[in-house]
Design a protein around this motif. Structure first.
Motif, PDB file in Angstrom:
ATOM      1  N   ARG A  51      79.954  22.167  12.295  1.00 51.38           N
ATOM      2  CA  ARG A  51      81.049  22.758  12.431  1.00 51.38           C
ATOM      3  C   ARG A  51      81.614  23.718  11.251  1.00 51.38           C
ATOM      4  O   ARG A  51      82.505  24.395  11.636  1.00 51.38           O
ATOM      5  CB  ARG A  51      82.341  21.612  12.266  1.00 51.38           C
ATOM      6  CG  ARG A  51      82.179  20.684  13.590  1.00 51.38           C
ATOM      7  CD  ARG A  51      83.003  19.433  13.556  1.00 51.38           C
ATOM      8  NE  ARG A  51      83.195  18.648  14.646  1.00 51.38           N
ATOM      9  CZ  ARG A  51      83.994  18.834  15.801  1.00 51.38           C
ATOM     10  NH1 ARG A  51      84.578  19.876  15.693  1.00 51.38           N
ATOM     11  NH2 ARG A  51      83.957  18.260  16.803  1.00 51.38           N
ATOM     12  N   SER A  65      76.998  23.148  20.483  1.00 50.87           N
ATOM     13  CA  SER A  65      77.735  22.127  20.936  1.00 50.87           C
ATOM     14  C   SER A  65      78.331  22.441  22.240  1.00 50.87           C
ATOM     15  O   SER A  65      79.183  21.666  22.991  1.00 50.87           O
ATOM     16  CB  SER A  65      78.755  21.702  20.069  1.00 50.87           C
ATOM     17  OG  SER A  65      79.691  22.591  19.775  1.00 50.87           O
ATOM     18  N   ARG A  66      77.911  23.524  22.793  1.00 50.73           N
ATOM     19  CA  ARG A  66      78.600  24.155  24.102  1.00 50.73           C
ATOM     20  C   ARG A  66      78.118  23.234  25.147  1.00 50.73           C
ATOM     21  O   ARG A  66      77.334  22.376  25.240  1.00 50.73           O
ATOM     22  CB  ARG A  66      78.074  25.384  24.718  1.00 50.73           C
ATOM     23  CG  ARG A  66      76.601  25.735  24.609  1.00 50.73           C
ATOM     24  CD  ARG A  66      76.071  26.933  24.644  1.00 50.73           C
ATOM     25  NE  ARG A  66      74.847  27.397  25.178  1.00 50.73           N
ATOM     26  CZ  ARG A  66      74.087  28.643  25.519  1.00 50.73           C
ATOM     27  NH1 ARG A  66      74.913  29.601  25.029  1.00 50.73           N
ATOM     28  NH2 ARG A  66      73.112  28.574  26.059  1.00 50.73           N
ATOM     29  N   LYS A  69      80.704  17.035  25.420  1.00 48.65           N
ATOM     30  CA  LYS A  69      81.855  16.382  24.989  1.00 48.65           C
ATOM     31  C   LYS A  69      81.751  15.458  23.653  1.00 48.65           C
ATOM     32  O   LYS A  69      80.660  15.113  23.460  1.00 48.65           O
ATOM     33  CB  LYS A  69      82.262  15.284  26.259  1.00 48.65           C
ATOM     34  CG  LYS A  69      82.286  16.061  27.540  1.00 48.65           C
ATOM     35  CD  LYS A  69      82.720  14.891  28.458  1.00 48.65           C
ATOM     36  CE  LYS A  69      82.926  15.561  29.944  1.00 48.65           C
ATOM     37  NZ  LYS A  69      82.774  14.845  31.041  1.00 48.65           N
ATOM     38  N   CYS A  70      82.811  15.501  23.072  1.00 48.88           N
ATOM     39  CA  CYS A  70      82.593  14.967  21.486  1.00 48.88           C
ATOM     40  C   CYS A  70      83.512  13.680  21.344  1.00 48.88           C
ATOM     41  O   CYS A  70      84.756  13.798  21.383  1.00 48.88           O
ATOM     42  CB  CYS A  70      82.747  16.350  20.422  1.00 48.88           C
ATOM     43  SG  CYS A  70      81.403  17.185  20.391  1.00 48.88           S
ATOM     44  N   HIS A 340      87.264  30.945  23.737  1.00 44.60           N
ATOM     45  CA  HIS A 340      87.232  29.987  22.661  1.00 44.60           C
ATOM     46  C   HIS A 340      88.690  29.923  22.257  1.00 44.60           C
ATOM     47  O   HIS A 340      89.449  30.904  22.099  1.00 44.60           O
ATOM     48  CB  HIS A 340      86.370  30.396  21.637  1.00 44.60           C
ATOM     49  CG  HIS A 340      86.143  29.189  20.583  1.00 44.60           C
ATOM     50  ND1 HIS A 340      87.131  29.132  19.481  1.00 44.60           N
ATOM     51  CD2 HIS A 340      85.230  28.432  20.505  1.00 44.60           C
ATOM     52  CE1 HIS A 340      86.506  28.032  18.691  1.00 44.60           C
ATOM     53  NE2 HIS A 340      85.485  27.758  19.319  1.00 44.60           N
ATOM     54  N   TRP A 364      82.006  25.725  28.631  1.00 49.85           N
ATOM     55  CA  TRP A 364      83.161  25.844  27.255  1.00 49.85           C
ATOM     56  C   TRP A 364      82.135  25.817  26.132  1.00 49.85           C
ATOM     57  O   TRP A 364      81.062  25.228  26.225  1.00 49.85           O
ATOM     58  CB  TRP A 364      84.087  24.574  27.338  1.00 49.85           C
ATOM     59  CG  TRP A 364      83.549  23.419  26.986  1.00 49.85           C
ATOM     60  CD1 TRP A 364      83.068  22.807  26.083  1.00 49.85           C
ATOM     61  CD2 TRP A 364      83.039  22.251  28.399  1.00 49.85           C
ATOM     62  NE1 TRP A 364      82.586  21.317  26.139  1.00 49.85           N
ATOM     63  CE2 TRP A 364      82.414  21.045  27.712  1.00 49.85           C
ATOM     64  CE3 TRP A 364      83.214  22.203  29.671  1.00 49.85           C
ATOM     65  CZ2 TRP A 364      82.077  19.955  28.382  1.00 49.85           C
ATOM     66  CZ3 TRP A 364      82.505  21.106  30.390  1.00 49.85           C
ATOM     67  CH2 TRP A 364      81.994  19.977  29.688  1.00 49.85           C
ATOM     68  N   PRO A 367      83.619  21.697  21.670  1.00 44.26           N
ATOM     69  CA  PRO A 367      84.900  21.097  21.370  1.00 44.26           C
ATOM     70  C   PRO A 367      85.418  21.444  19.745  1.00 44.26           C
ATOM     71  O   PRO A 367      84.772  21.399  18.891  1.00 44.26           O
ATOM     72  CB  PRO A 367      84.877  19.720  21.433  1.00 44.26           C
ATOM     73  CG  PRO A 367      83.533  19.477  22.402  1.00 44.26           C
ATOM     74  CD  PRO A 367      82.634  20.619  21.898  1.00 44.26           C
ATOM     75  N   GLU A 369      88.139  20.067  18.080  1.00 39.89           N
ATOM     76  CA  GLU A 369      88.892  19.060  17.508  1.00 39.89           C
ATOM     77  C   GLU A 369      87.897  17.833  17.370  1.00 39.89           C
ATOM     78  O   GLU A 369      87.019  17.521  18.443  1.00 39.89           O
ATOM     79  CB  GLU A 369      90.118  18.167  18.042  1.00 39.89           C
ATOM     80  CG  GLU A 369      91.205  19.415  18.163  1.00 39.89           C
ATOM     81  CD  GLU A 369      91.841  19.785  16.715  1.00 39.89           C
ATOM     82  OE1 GLU A 369      91.624  19.127  15.817  1.00 39.89           O
ATOM     83  OE2 GLU A 369      92.254  20.960  16.807  1.00 39.89           O
ATOM     84  N   GLN A 372      87.364  14.949  20.143  1.00 45.43           N
ATOM     85  CA  GLN A 372      88.346  15.458  21.099  1.00 45.43           C
ATOM     86  C   GLN A 372      88.388  14.721  22.591  1.00 45.43           C
ATOM     87  O   GLN A 372      89.189  14.816  23.176  1.00 45.43           O
ATOM     88  CB  GLN A 372      88.015  16.942  21.397  1.00 45.43           C
ATOM     89  CG  GLN A 372      88.678  17.851  22.254  1.00 45.43           C
ATOM     90  CD  GLN A 372      88.515  19.336  22.101  1.00 45.43           C
ATOM     91  OE1 GLN A 372      88.343  20.073  20.968  1.00 45.43           O
ATOM     92  NE2 GLN A 372      88.584  20.064  23.274  1.00 45.43           N
ATOM     93  N   HIS A 373      87.204  14.095  22.786  1.00 44.60           N
ATOM     94  CA  HIS A 373      87.063  13.500  24.056  1.00 44.60           C
ATOM     95  C   HIS A 373      87.146  12.091  24.017  1.00 44.60           C
ATOM     96  O   HIS A 373      86.495  11.168  24.817  1.00 44.60           O
ATOM     97  CB  HIS A 373      85.804  14.039  24.828  1.00 44.60           C
ATOM     98  CG  HIS A 373      85.960  15.379  25.055  1.00 44.60           C
ATOM     99  ND1 HIS A 373      85.214  16.478  24.148  1.00 44.60           N
ATOM    100  CD2 HIS A 373      86.319  16.008  26.292  1.00 44.60           C
ATOM    101  CE1 HIS A 373      85.405  17.469  24.815  1.00 44.60           C
ATOM    102  NE2 HIS A 373      85.958  17.533  26.054  1.00 44.60           N
ATOM    103  N   ASP A 376      88.928  10.486  26.865  1.00 42.10           N
ATOM    104  CA  ASP A 376      88.202  10.868  28.094  1.00 42.10           C
ATOM    105  C   ASP A 376      87.013   9.957  28.275  1.00 42.10           C
ATOM    106  O   ASP A 376      86.951   9.101  29.083  1.00 42.10           O
ATOM    107  CB  ASP A 376      87.689  12.208  28.236  1.00 42.10           C
ATOM    108  CG  ASP A 376      86.952  12.642  29.174  1.00 42.10           C
ATOM    109  OD1 ASP A 376      87.134  12.101  30.415  1.00 42.10           O
ATOM    110  OD2 ASP A 376      86.229  13.621  29.476  1.00 42.10           O
TER     111      ASP A 376
END
Length: 398
Positions: A51, A65-66, A69-70, A340, A364, A367, A369, A372-373, A376
């Motif tokens: 990051r 990391s495209r 989901k993180c 982005h 996308w 992520p 944040e 972020q997921h 979810d």
């Protein structure tokens, strides 16, 4: 898990990605590029060091990391380990690149996880592999490149061994891990059972070293650094022009004949000093000087045009700025732009290889944040409420 991505040959497959940096996450990127739902698990409050990596800005992360989901999860705590075991029930793959023994210490070894989900495929990427006397040592890509034999061959013989400017050892191990994962997936279709994929950096590098081991075993020959050439493979080198070097590769007999004609010296094609691959190899320096003398007063474009007209492989040495200007890159959409939230239109390489019916794509960038997921994934998969998530966050579990 949360809703699958609706594209690609791997649509419907679910991956739990543990680990960090490149050797594991690049495997996850390749799977996500082709439609697998990749859930990257990061340590709460810390996250993947990628990051923050990059030259001008932290731009490595949006690429590696495209499409992922993180979520955050503390795997060092029993409660975090229990949550991972719940997630494993619906996973096809679990991917990790920790030092061997780490997953076992956490009670997340393959025997334990496969008892929960017998179809689970565990992808393990490490410096030296999961067995052997070096397995527990820390291993980075650069060390694997050295042990696998690549570093000794990189660079000019007058200098210490060079790095090629990329984390190629990590990426090769990740690529072999991906190949192994798809092999294991095919086998699972026949048997219904998962297995462990063990990809070692040094072995992935070793696999790329052509006949190096065979040459030593057969004749005691140790291949060494040779700069911009391969010994006895001629002509194939970078040659000067008025505006930069151009690569010309005419080492095959038929291609050499065409180069001789292009240089206005067709008689060289049948000259016994140059007519065969072996003969040209013996006169490698002589040939390189001959071609350099011919090319040095011409522009790179003029040389390229002549090479193209005669069917001779040739090309400039690309930098990133050249890629953005090149019509072939554009025609094949080798570079794309992705929206982005921090960087606007962010260019990056497309997904490869190209599949005719089920192509990969980038939906996308990574992520932004940390966690972020969480809502979810934890909400959809495990049915956690906002209250549950807050309690886990307060405990340092997510």
């Amino acid at each position: 898990m949360a809703g699958s991505l609706d594209f690609g040959a791997l649509k419907g497959l679910k991956v739990l990605e543990l680990g960090q940096l490149i050797a594991g996450p690049f495997c996850g990127q390749l799977l996500a590029d082709h439609g697998a739902e990749v859930i990257k698990i990061e340590a709460p409050g810390i996250g993947d060091p990628m990051r923050k990596w990059g030259q001008a800005a932290p731009l490595w992360w949006p690429v590696v990391s495209r499409n992922k989901k993180c979520i955050t999860l503390n795997l060092r705590e029993p409660k975090g380990q229990d949550i991972l075991k719940e997630l494993v029930k619906e996973a096809d793959f679990i991917l990790e690149n920790f030092r061997p023994g780490t997953m076992e210490r956490w009670g997340l070894d393959y025997e334990t996880l496969s008892a929960i989900n017998p179809r689970l495929i565990m992808i393990r990427v490490s410096g030296y592999g999961q067995s052997g006397p070096y397995s527990s040592k820390a291993g980075y890509g650069s060390i694997g490149e050295a042990m696998g034999g690549m570093r000794n061959l990189a660079g000019d013989p007058s200098t210490p061994p060079s790095r090629i400017g990329l984390s190629i050892g990590d990426s090769l191990a990740a690529t072999y891990a991906t190949i192994g994962a798809l092999m294991a997936l095919y086998n699972r279709e026949k048997t219904g059972k998962g297995q462990v994929v063990d990809s070692a950096i040094y072995e992935a590098v070793l696999a790329m070293t052509e006949s190096v081991a065979a040459e030593y075993s057969h004749s005691g020959y140790n291949r060494e650094r040779t700069g911009s050439i391969l010994p006895k493979v001629a002509p194939s080198n970078a040659y000067p022009t008025t505006d930069g070097d151009i690569l010309i590769a005419a080492n095959q007999d038929t291609v050499w004949k065409r180069l001789a004609v292009a240089m206005g010296k067709p008689e060289l094609a049948e000259d016994p000093r140059y007519a065969t691959h072996k003969a040209r190899g013996e006169r490698q320096q002589e040939l390189d000087k001959m071609i350099a003398d011919w090319s040095k007063d011409k522009s790179a474009q003029d040389v390229q045009t002549m090479m193209d007209e005669h069917g001779i492989p040739a090309g400039k040495i690309f930098k990133a700025e050249d890629m953005f200007k090149d019509p072939h890159y554009k025609a094949r959409e080798a570079l794309i732009e992705v929206d982005h939230p921090n960087f606007g239109k962010l260019a990056m390489q497309n997904t490869f290889p190209k599949l005719s019916d089920t192509p990969g794509q980038v939906n996308w960038p990574g992520p932004v944040e940390l966690g972020q997921h969480n809502q979810d994934i934890y909400g959809a998969v495990l049915g956690y409420s906002e209250t549950d998530l807050q309690a886990l966050a307060d405990e340092g579990i997510i």
